[in-house]
Design an enzyme around this catalytic site. Sequence first.
Site, mmCIF file in Angstrom:
data_model
loop_
_atom_site.group_PDB
_atom_site.id
_atom_site.type_symbol
_atom_site.label_atom_id
_atom_site.label_comp_id
_atom_site.label_asym_id
_atom_site.label_seq_id
_atom_site.Cartn_x
_atom_site.Cartn_y
_atom_site.Cartn_z
ATOM 1 N N CYS A 81 -14.208 27.826 7.584
ATOM 2 C CA CYS A 81 -13.601 26.843 6.693
ATOM 3 C C CYS A 81 -14.481 26.465 5.508
ATOM 4 C CB CYS A 81 -13.216 25.596 7.478
ATOM 5 S SG CYS A 81 -12.054 25.922 8.816
ATOM 6 N N HIS A 345 -4.826 23.024 3.800
ATOM 7 C CA HIS A 345 -6.106 23.653 4.140
ATOM 8 C C HIS A 345 -5.968 25.179 4.244
ATOM 9 C CE1 HIS A 345 -10.004 24.342 5.674
ATOM 10 N NE2 HIS A 345 -9.804 24.126 6.967
#
Length: 395
Positions: A81, A345
Amino acid sequence: MKSYVVGVGMTRFEKPETRDWRYWDMAKEAGTKALEDAGIAYDQVEQVPVGHCFQPSTAGQRAVYELGLTGVPVYNVNNNCATGATALMMARQFVEGGLNDCVLALGFEQMTRGALGGGSGGGDLSASPVARHYGVMAARHGFEATPPTAQIFGNAAREHMERYGTTEAQLAAVGAKNHRHSAANPYAQFQDEYTVDEVLAARTVHRPLTKLQCSPTSDGAAAAVVVSERFVRRHGLAGRAVEIAAQAMATDTGESFASGSCIDVVGQPMSREAARRVYEDSGLGIEDVDVIELHDCFSVNELLTYEALGMCAAGESGKLVESGATTYGGRWVVNPSGGLISKGHPLGATGLAQVTELVGQLRGEAGARQAPDARVGLAHNIGLGGAAVVTLLRR
């Protein structure tokens, strides 16, 4: 040598499989916007680090070829991430190291619907790069039939509640704040507002985290043009330039695993270390920061990051968000974009989307989301497994 961001761009973040596009389409859109924002042509770009997690190995080339076929080096970057911020860090290092005057950092992701798995193909969690992290969790909390990432962060939230008295309402206040902020962001995946009670009443993903406290899977792309001081002067870009005052990456150390706590294993120690280095290198502190984009993959991670960045003492983060200190009218505006929880995201794009938001804020171009008198911005992008990147931007 100094480095500057002179152009940023991003797509709207979308729910996967709802828009008829491919990853190279979204990359072209974000990259073109960044180049146009800087007022330069692609043939002035000397290198391109490209972040993505779920696309094939040379997807970076396939995407960048939509901007031009100039033969420049293209690097495919994957750091979970934290991929987007890692691509930005490479661009900054190329410039500050004197190798290049103009570098394009690009990140994108085309995802599938549903919760993220444990990070390994075929469902074999033991082969996952984060198996050690999940092992720490399982030793203390067991392993349940809920999404692994929600599970490990949910267990971190439980530990914080047990250790410090943090309440479910304080966790939900993060979700309510960030959904409220995203209502003014046309690039956000969600633009609906919710009260704390509505956040609490949403479907539970892994106790105490409800759906409205968890970031969704998303499609999207973001980009930033990073240049040298010489390039800024030569092309008259001082009016567009935002300095990268400092940047640091930290990865897991023994501290991440020694305590057996999910608070440590999800990255609070490496976030704290990256922030420490940035403050030391820049001569600035959290008291100098006006606006923050941080990695709220789950509401608890926003609270853990408040503490890691030095915004409050350990255990005080629930009270901090409850006080209104992290929204408009408070000490800092945190996640004016809506954050990961509401903006979305797409893993490879997230870190660069944070910088896109902050550059707009520091230029005074954020419209209804504008943080008053913003001069210094901080971005925090973290990936389990692990990497934490903190970037300090200054106008």
